[in-house]
Design a protein around this motif. Structure first.
Motif, short mmCIF file in Angstrom:
data_model
loop_
_atom_site.label_atom_id
_atom_site.label_comp_id
_atom_site.label_asym_id
_atom_site.label_seq_id
_atom_site.Cartn_x
_atom_site.Cartn_y
_atom_site.Cartn_z
N CYS A 163 28.03 37.05 24.76
CA CYS A 163 27.13 37.84 25.09
C CYS A 163 27.08 38.43 26.63
O CYS A 163 26.60 39.26 26.97
CB CYS A 163 25.70 37.05 25.19
N ARG A 164 28.09 38.04 27.62
CA ARG A 164 28.45 38.55 28.59
C ARG A 164 29.35 39.68 28.66
O ARG A 164 29.53 40.42 29.80
CB ARG A 164 29.08 37.40 29.58
N VAL A 165 30.34 39.92 27.59
CA VAL A 165 31.37 40.80 27.62
C VAL A 165 30.71 42.21 27.78
O VAL A 165 31.14 42.97 28.86
CB VAL A 165 31.86 40.74 26.31
N GLY A 166 29.76 42.64 27.21
CA GLY A 166 29.46 43.91 27.11
C GLY A 166 28.72 44.29 28.48
O GLY A 166 29.18 45.48 29.22
N PRO A 167 27.97 43.55 28.93
CA PRO A 167 27.41 43.76 30.44
C PRO A 167 28.43 43.77 31.52
O PRO A 167 28.37 44.61 32.38
CB PRO A 167 26.26 42.52 30.77
N ASP A 168 29.40 42.95 31.52
CA ASP A 168 30.46 42.98 32.28
C ASP A 168 31.30 44.25 32.53
O ASP A 168 31.62 44.82 33.16
CB ASP A 168 31.32 41.83 32.18
N VAL A 169 31.40 44.87 31.07
CA VAL A 169 32.31 45.96 31.00
C VAL A 169 31.58 47.43 31.51
O VAL A 169 31.88 48.05 32.20
CB VAL A 169 32.79 46.16 29.58
N LEU A 170 30.06 47.30 31.02
CA LEU A 170 29.24 48.12 31.43
C LEU A 170 29.08 48.49 32.97
O LEU A 170 29.26 49.42 33.55
CB LEU A 170 27.77 48.05 30.86
N TYR A 171 28.92 47.05 33.64
CA TYR A 171 28.90 47.03 35.15
C TYR A 171 30.25 47.50 35.69
O TYR A 171 30.09 48.23 37.05
CB TYR A 171 28.54 45.57 35.60
N ALA A 172 31.33 47.30 35.30
CA ALA A 172 32.70 47.64 35.81
C ALA A 172 32.84 49.00 35.70
O ALA A 172 33.34 49.72 36.60
CB ALA A 172 33.81 46.76 35.15
N MET A 173 32.30 49.64 34.79
CA MET A 173 32.32 51.06 34.68
C MET A 173 31.51 51.74 35.81
O MET A 173 32.14 52.69 36.45
CB MET A 173 32.02 51.60 33.25
N PHE A 174 30.21 51.52 35.59
CA PHE A 174 29.29 52.04 36.49
C PHE A 174 29.09 51.79 38.00
O PHE A 174 28.37 52.22 38.54
CB PHE A 174 27.94 52.24 35.65
N THR A 175 29.99 50.59 38.22
CA THR A 175 29.81 50.52 39.77
C THR A 175 31.16 50.44 40.32
O THR A 175 31.30 50.43 41.66
CB THR A 175 29.25 49.17 40.18
N VAL A 176 32.29 50.40 39.52
CA VAL A 176 33.85 50.19 40.20
C VAL A 176 34.55 51.52 39.71
O VAL A 176 34.91 52.43 40.76
CB VAL A 176 34.49 48.87 39.67
N PHE A 177 34.58 51.66 38.47
CA PHE A 177 35.67 52.67 37.87
C PHE A 177 35.03 54.15 38.09
O PHE A 177 35.51 54.96 38.20
CB PHE A 177 35.78 52.28 36.57
N VAL A 178 33.75 54.20 38.10
CA VAL A 178 32.83 55.48 38.29
C VAL A 178 33.23 56.05 39.58
O VAL A 178 33.46 57.18 39.84
CB VAL A 178 31.55 55.26 38.22
N LEU A 179 33.79 55.24 40.62
CA LEU A 179 34.32 55.79 41.91
C LEU A 179 35.44 56.61 41.76
O LEU A 179 35.63 57.51 42.39
CB LEU A 179 34.26 54.60 42.97
#
Length: 454
Positions: free
Chosen positions: A254-270
């Motif tokens: 259940c954690r995988v999706g939220p982790d990837v979404l968060y990594a995209m929109f708070t880290v990689f988006v920079l």
């Protein structure tokens, strides 16, 4: 009638304890995630040049994100060590230890000489300190969830457990706010030379504040009841794997999706905004800052909502929304304008709230009380390896290989589908409520042992 004042006093004291636990869980986790988020942002913005110099910017970014991943890979060690201790010696002692560990590691990163000064020793030391950060975070999350949820009403677990979930956006908000302020006050050369260090050195002050709050707390009522029943586990890690495999699997997936979404929109988006859309560092940070500020308020609301509606249904619908949104976001932000980018990040982080807010309660209630710290910590940390740890690396690699946003969106959709499977495997909250109420019941009404299996 004469007992009423005592009853009122007891109820008031209980409410006060719940509030203190909620605040301690929120602030402590926020401070630890400030440390983690400062590193994440620095990895995207400056670490590639300072610690991994290369003529190819892509190589430097990949190496910097590799150290970012180390913070996730080391989490299971923290989950194993501190999760076990949390079920054996108590929640409070472990949470103080994790706060000290990650605070010291972050402070030392702020003092670390760059590659140009000490050569290859610089990236090696950076990896070691990042590893220590990950160990601390791996042991922190499960305890912070239980700290607030075990003081509160088990039928409102979604709201009380969300205190720990506010930590990441609050820490991310604070970290990006500090970095944005430094970026605005300093020149580019000053920021890359010494300005970024200020954000890391601030950790010493913040951790001192968090320790002051946590040291004043008592142990949770659930752990006290386990002590009284003498039902603390002797080998909690083995018991989780042998008696609750389905619970562990559901909690991990259940954690995988939220982790990837968060990594995209708070880290990689920079990185995406500055390198692909030619936007300034300040503009990209501002977009993340706005989204994180909204999350601070929405996270507990999403947790509370999951207490009123079916938690699994809310999680499942939100996972589907997470899979769809990237296919809207990337075309919307393609023009390089700040407003579409900021709006896209905001919507993504609102969706993330609806996943992450109820997530703490969903994971905790998969496990029986006597194995809850160990089970939650293992699930949280093991999921981090296949979720958040490799996400920035995969985003960078996919974008470089295909020069298109489509593989990035497909990756997020796949991760969200994995989370949906976890939700379907998970059990309903009522089972965990029954276990907590049974543990809280008088000894002559409660069974001597707690159920260990699904």
């Amino acid at each position: 009638m004469h007992d009423t004042p005592k009853s009122d006093a007891g109820a008031a004291e209980k409410r006060s304890g719940v509030r203190r636990a909620f605040v301690a869980s929120l602030t402590g986790t926020a401070l630890e995630w400030y440390d983690f988020a400062v590193y994440s942002a620095a990895a995207a913005l400056v670490f590639g040049d300072l610690f991994f110099p290369s003529e190819d910017p892509l190589t430097g970014t990949l190496l910097a994100f590799s150290t970012y991943a180390v913070g996730y890979i080391s989490r299971p060690l923290g989950g194993v060590v501190f999760g076990r201790l949390g079920d054996v010696i108590g929640r409070k002692k472990v949470l103080i230890a994790t706060l000290v560990l990650i605070g010291v590691a972050t402070f030392m990163i702020g003092l670390l000489p760059a590659y140009g000064t000490i050569g290859v020793a610089a990236p090696i030391a950076l990896v070691v300190l990042r590893f220590a950060q990950g160990v601390g975070v791996g042991g922190e999350w499960g305890g912070a969830v239980l700290l607030s949820s075990e003081f509160g009403d088990s039928r409102r677990r979604g709201f009380y457990a969300s205190a720990a979930q506010v930590g990441p956006p609050a820490g991310n908000l604070l970290a990006n706010g500090v970095l944005a302020a430094l970026g605005a006050l300093l020149t580019e050369a000053q920021f890359e030379s010494w300005g970024w260090r200020v954000a890391f050195l601030l950790s010493g002050v913040l951790v001192g504040f968090g320790l002051w709050i946590r040291a004043k707390l008592e142990e949770t009522p659930v752990f006290k009841a386990m002590e009284a029943e003498q039902s603390r586990p002797q080998t909690p890690i083995r018991e989780v794997f042998t008696t609750q495999p389905r619970a562990l699997t559901a909690a991990i997936l259940c954690r995988v999706g939220p982790d990837v979404l968060y990594a995209m929109f708070t880290v990689f988006v920079l990185t995406y905004a500055t390198q692909e859309l030619d936007m300034s560092r300040g503009s990209a940070l501002a977009a993340v800052l706005i989204g994180s500020s909204v999350q601070v308020f929405l996270m507990p609301l999403a947790g509370a909502l999951s207490d009123r509606v079916n938690r699994r249904l809310l999680y499942g619908v939100s996972a589907i929304a997470a899979a769809v949104w990237p296919f809207v976001f990337f075309p919307m932000a393609a023009g390089g304008s700040w407003l579409p980018l900021a709006a896209g990040v905001l919507v993504a982080l609102v969706i993330h709230c609806c996943l992450y807010g109820p997530q703490a309660a969903f994971i905790a209630e998969q496990f029986s009380p006597r194995l809850r710290y160990t089970g939650s910590s293992l699930a949280y940390t093991l999921a981090g390896i296949i979720g958040g740890a490799i996400a920035p690396l995969l985003f960078t690699t996919l974008l470089s290989a295909y020069d298109s946003w489509v593989p990035l969106a497909l990756y997020i959709a796949l991760a969200s589908a994995i989370s949906l499977v976890g939700v379907l495997l998970g059990r309903n909250p009522e089972a965990a409520v029954d276990e907590d109420e049974q543990l809280a019941a008088p000894k002559n009404q409660a069974s001597a042992g707690l159920p260990l299996s699904h």
